[in-house]
Design a protein around this motif. Structure first.
Motif, PDB file in Angstrom:
ATOM      1  N   GLY A 389       0.918  -1.289  -0.019  1.00 44.90           N
ATOM      2  CA  GLY A 389      -0.029   0.129   0.068  1.00 44.90           C
ATOM      3  C   GLY A 389       0.747   1.291  -0.032  1.00 44.90           C
ATOM      4  N   PHE A 390       1.942   1.243   0.890  1.00 42.01           N
ATOM      5  CA  PHE A 390       2.787   2.569   0.632  1.00 42.01           C
ATOM      6  C   PHE A 390       3.603   2.497  -0.472  1.00 42.01           C
ATOM      7  CE2 PHE A 390       6.695   4.798   1.195  1.00 42.01           C
ATOM      8  CZ  PHE A 390       6.487   5.649   2.302  1.00 42.01           C
ATOM      9  N   VAL A 391       3.940   1.587  -1.190  1.00 42.99           N
ATOM     10  CA  VAL A 391       4.949   1.713  -2.434  1.00 42.99           C
ATOM     11  C   VAL A 391       3.800   2.305  -3.608  1.00 42.99           C
ATOM     12  CG1 VAL A 391       5.954   0.353  -4.215  1.00 42.99           C
ATOM     13  CG2 VAL A 391       6.519   0.030  -1.624  1.00 42.99           C
ATOM     14  N   LEU A 392       2.796   1.558  -3.700  1.00 44.38           N
ATOM     15  CA  LEU A 392       1.828   1.911  -4.695  1.00 44.38           C
ATOM     16  C   LEU A 392       1.081   3.406  -4.458  1.00 44.38           C
ATOM     17  CD1 LEU A 392       0.538  -1.525  -5.483  1.00 44.38           C
ATOM     18  CD2 LEU A 392       2.403  -0.285  -6.536  1.00 44.38           C
ATOM     19  N   GLN A 393       0.636   3.675  -3.365  1.00 45.49           N
ATOM     20  CA  GLN A 393       0.376   5.051  -2.961  1.00 45.49           C
ATOM     21  C   GLN A 393       1.274   5.513  -1.797  1.00 45.49           C
ATOM     22  OE1 GLN A 393      -3.629   3.923  -1.843  1.00 45.49           O
ATOM     23  NE2 GLN A 393      -4.551   4.158  -3.879  1.00 45.49           N
ATOM     24  N   PRO A 394       2.039   6.143  -2.127  1.00 47.93           N
ATOM     25  CA  PRO A 394       3.067   6.720  -1.133  1.00 47.93           C
ATOM     26  C   PRO A 394       2.815   8.119  -0.529  1.00 47.93           C
ATOM     27  CG  PRO A 394       4.042   6.991  -3.455  1.00 47.93           C
ATOM     28  CD  PRO A 394       2.893   6.227  -3.620  1.00 47.93           C
ATOM     29  N   PRO A 395       2.567   8.027   0.737  1.00 47.99           N
ATOM     30  CA  PRO A 395       2.182   9.373   1.276  1.00 47.99           C
ATOM     31  C   PRO A 395       3.257  10.357   1.155  1.00 47.99           C
ATOM     32  CG  PRO A 395       2.185   7.641   2.772  1.00 47.99           C
ATOM     33  CD  PRO A 395       2.908   7.042   1.555  1.00 47.99           C
TER      34      PRO A 395
END
Length: 620
Positions: A389-395
Motif C-alpha cells: 500500500g505504501f509503495v503503490l500510494q506513497p504518502p
C-alpha cells in the motif's frame, strides 16, 4: 457396449446444487480475501508479466526456467498474465478469480468421487477440503493459484480416465492426458498422480481386465515420460529450490519422521488432539479396508499405497531441518485432500456410529489447526498489505523503512516490482516513486517522517514514536553492512535481473577467499549474497570508500559502495574450488533498480552469466 457399463452420472440438479453450495462455502469461509491487496511474490510476478509473453512462458525453455524458480510451473505466471489482461491491476478481481478457482477445485474433487459415491457422500470431502488449514492459507495468496488449478486438472484427468476405461472410448483417455499435462504444468506435486491412474480401484461395473485400464492409461503415461525428459532438459536434473536432506537411504528414517511431523502438526495440530486425530486417520484406513469384500481388499490396498506415494513423495524433497512449514502450508494441499477423501470411504456397517464420532473428532482437530494457521498468517498478510500500500500510494513527505522478512531485501524487491509493473502497464498515468530509507536519519524531525512496520498494531507507524532501542534495531536491520553465503544446487537458478557493481579481485590465501569490489548501493545498508559452492563458509565483510565509484556514478552517497569480503572454508581445496565458481548478487538501490537483484560481474571472467534472467520477450 452394454448400457450397464455406462457410469452413473449425477443429475444436473444435484451437480448445480453441489456447485452452488461449494461456491457459497468458499465465500463464507474465505470471502475476506476479496478485501486483500498484493502480497508475497505478487510484485515479482506482475513485473514478469511485463517481461514475458504467454507463449514464451510455455515454449521457451530459458523463460520457463526463469519464471518457474527451478520448479516446472509455468502456469503460475500464466494466471497473472490472464488476470492482468482481463482485470488490469485490480487485486480484488484477481482474488475473485482465485476464490472461484478454489471452488472449482472442490467441485472437480466432487465430480471425481461421484464415480464411486453417492452425491452427499462425495460432497463430504469436497467440503472438508475447504475447511482445512491449507485452504485458509492459500485463499489469501494469489501466488499459489497454480496449486489450486493443478488439483482441478488432476481430478478432471482421473475422472476422464475412469470414463475412458468404463466406456471403452479413447477420446476420454486423450482428454485425461490433456488434463494431466495441464496439472503437471501447474506444479510438480501432481506428476506422481500417474500412480493413481494405474492403481486406483475402479468403480463397480468397470471392465475387470488389467489390460484395459493400462491401455487407456497409455496417453497419460506418455505425458509423464515426456514431462520427465523436458524436466531434465530444462533444469538439467530433478532438483528443487534447495538441496534435499535426502542424500541417501540412511537419511530416509529422519526425513520420513520430519514428513510425519509436518503432516500431523500442519493439518491436525500439535499435541494430544493432533496425535489422536492422526491415530483416527490410521483407524479409518484400516476400517475402510475391512469394509471391502475380501476379493477386493488387495486392489484397495494398492490404491491406498498409490495415494500414499502421491502424498509423501513430493514432501521428501522439501522436508529439511529448519523448514518453516506454516509459512508454506500450500505444500500440504494435496495431503489434506487425500485425508478428506479417506474419511468419505465406508466403514463396516456395525461401526457406522463410530465412523461418525471419529469424523467429528477429526473435523474438530482440523478446524482448530485452520484457526491456528490463520492466527499465524494474519500479521504477515497485514505486513504485506501495508508495504504494498505504501509503495503503490506513497504518502507525501514520508519514507518507508522496509521490514526484513523471508530474506534480506525481499520486501523491497517484490513491492517495487509491483511499482515498476504499474508504470509499464499504465505509462500514461503518473506514478510517484516511493521514498525508501537508505541513510541514517539526521535528526528527530526526520525520524518522524519515516514509517516502520510494527506487529503489535499491524500497521506502519512513525519511527520516532518507538522507544530508542527499537528505533535503532529497526534502522540496523536495514542499514547494516551484511554478507551471506547461500548454497544453491547447480546449475544455479536465475537469481539476478541485471549486472551492477563489480568484483575486482579474487584472492585465495590458504583456506580463505578474499574478494574486493563495489556494489550499486546507497549508504551503509549493503546486503551481499555469495553463492556457487556446496559448503557454507564463514563470511566477513567491511565497507571501503570508493571515491572513484562516487565520481563515476555522480552520487556522493555512494562513497562507501566499496567492500572487502573474506570467506573462510574448511580446507584450502574447498577455497580454491569456490574461487573459480562463486557468484555474488546484491539488491539494487538506485532508481530503476530497486526491484532488482544485481549480479556483480567478475573482472576478466564470465563464469556467472548463466544466473541472469533471460531477455524480455514482450516488447513495450
Amino acid at each position: 457396449m452394454s448400457t450397464s457399463l455406462t457410469p452413473p452420472r449425477p443429475a444436473w440438479r444435484t451437480g448445480l446444487l453441489a456447485a452452488a453450495l461449494l461456491c457459497a462455502l468458499v465465500l463464507v469461509l474465505h470471502g475476506s480475501a476479496l478485501q486483500a491487496g498484493w502480497r508475497w511474490d505478487d510484485g515479482t510476478h506482475l513485473f514478469n508479466v511485463t517481461q514475458y509473453t504467454p507463449w514464451s512462458v510455455f515454449l521457451d525453455p530459458e523463460v520457463t526456467r526463469a519464471v518457474s524458480g527451478n520448479q516446472l510451473a509455468p502456469w503460475n505466471l500464466f494466471i497473472y498474465q490472464l488476470n492482468t489482461s482481463l482485470f488490469g491491476l485490480r487485486p480484488q478481481l484477481f482474488y475473485l478469480h482465485h476464490l472461484l478457482s478454489l471452488a472449482a477445485a472442490a467441485l472437480a474433487l466432487y465430480l471425481l468421487l461421484r464415480q464411486w459415491l453417492s452425491p452427499w457422500r462425495a460432497l463430504l470431502p469436497a467440503t472438508l477440503l475447504l475447511l482445512g488449514a491449507p485452504a485458509f492459507h492459500m485463499a489469501q495468496q494469489l501466488m499459489v493459484g497454480h496449486y489450486i488449478d493443478g488439483l482441478t486438472f488432476a481430478c478432471l484427468a482421473l475422472w476422464a480416465y475412469v470414463r475412458a476405461v468404463r466406456l471403452g472410448q479413447w477420446r476420454w483417455a486423450l482428454l485425461a492426458a490433456v488434463f494431466y499435462l495441464l496439472s503437471t504444468l501447474c506444479k510438480e506435486v501432481y506428476v506422481p498422480w500417474i500412480a493413481l491412474t494405474l492403481f486406483v480401484p475402479l468403480p463397480g461395473g468397470s471392465p475387470p481386465e488389467w489390460l484395459a485400464r493400462w491401455r487407456y492409461a497409455l496417453p497419460s503415461v506418455a505425458v509423464a515420460l515426456g514431462y520427465a525428459v523436458v524436466r531434465i532438459q530444462v533444469f538439467e536434473g530433478a532438483g528443487g529450490y534447495h538441496s534435499s536432506a535426502l542424500t541417501g537411504w540412511h537419511d530416509l528414517p529422519g526425513v520420513l519422521t520430519t514428513v510425519a511431523r509436518m503432516l500431523t502438526e500442519g493439518l491436525l495440530g500439535a499435541g494430544a488432539p493432533g496425535l489422536v486425530a492422526t491415530a483416527l486417520c490410521l483407524v479409518c484406513a484400516v476400517a475402510s479396508l475391512a469394509a471391502q469384500p475380501a476379493q477386493l481388499r488387495m486392489r484397495a490396498a494398492l490404491g491406498m499405497a498409490a495415494a500414499a506415494t502421491v502424498v509423501v513423495f513430493p514432501l521428501l524433497f522439501v522436508a529439511r531441518p529448519g523448514f518453516e512449514w506454516m509459512l508454506h502450508a500450500r505444500i500440504l494441499w494435496v495431503p489434506w485432500m487425500s485425508l478428506c477423501v479417506l474419511w468419505c470411504l465406508p466403514w463396516p456397517r456395525r461401526l457406522a456410529r463410530w465412523h461418525v464420532a471419529a469424523l467429528l473428532v477429526f473435523s474438530a482437530a482440523a478446524a482448530h489447526q485452520a484457526w491456528v494457521q490463520r492466527q499465524h498468517d494474519r500479521p504477515i498478510e497485514a505486513m504485506f498489505d501495508a508495504h504494498y500500500g505504501f509503495v503503490l500510494q506513497p504518502p507525501a513527505g514520508q519514507a518507508l523503512l522496509p521490514a526484513e522478512f523471508n530474506s534480506p531485501g525481499y520486501l523491497t524487491a517484490v513491492t517495487m516490482g509491483a511499482h515498476v509493473a504499474r508504470q509499464r502497464l499504465a505509462p500514461a498515468t503518473a506514478h510517484p516513486a516511493p521514498a525508501l530509507v537508505r541513510q541514517e536519519p539526521a535528526d528527530a524531525a526526520e525520524r518522524t517522517r519515516i514509517l516502520v512496520w510494527q506487529e503489535r498494531c499491524r500497521c506502519l507507524m512513525p519511527l520516532g514514536d518507538l522507544p530508542p532501542a527499537q528505533q535503532q534495531a529497526a534502522l540496523q536491520s536495514q542499514l547494516d553492512n551484511q554478507a551471506f553465503a547461500i548454497p544453491l544446487r547447480r546449475p544455479l537458478p536465475y537469481i539476478a535481473n541485471e549486472q551492477g557493481g563489480a568484483i575486482d579481485t579474487i584472492t585465495v590465501v590458504g583456506q580463505q577467499v578474499h574478494l574486493t569490489g563495489w556494489t550499486p548501493t546507497i549508504g551503509p545498508g549493503r546486503k551481499l549474497f555469495i553463492t556457487g559452492f556446496d559448503e557454507v563458509p564463514l563470511v566477513e565483510i567491511a565497507s571501503v570508500q570508493r571515491p572513484d565509484v562516487a565520481s563515476q556514478m555522480q552520487r556522493p552517497d555512494m562513497l562507501g559502495a566499496g567492500f572487502e569480503a573474506t570467506l573462510s572454508f574448511s580446507s584450502a581445496q574447498a577455497a580454491q574450488t569456490a574461487s573459480t565458481e562463486l557468484c555474488a548478487v546484491a539488491p539494487g538501490h538506485l532508481p530503476g533498480q530497486q526491484h532488482q537483484f544485481l549480479l556483480l560481474p567478475i573482472a576478466g571472467s564470465k563464469q556467472c552469466q548463466g544466473v541472469l534472467m533471460p531477455a524480455a520477450t514482450r516488447h513495450r
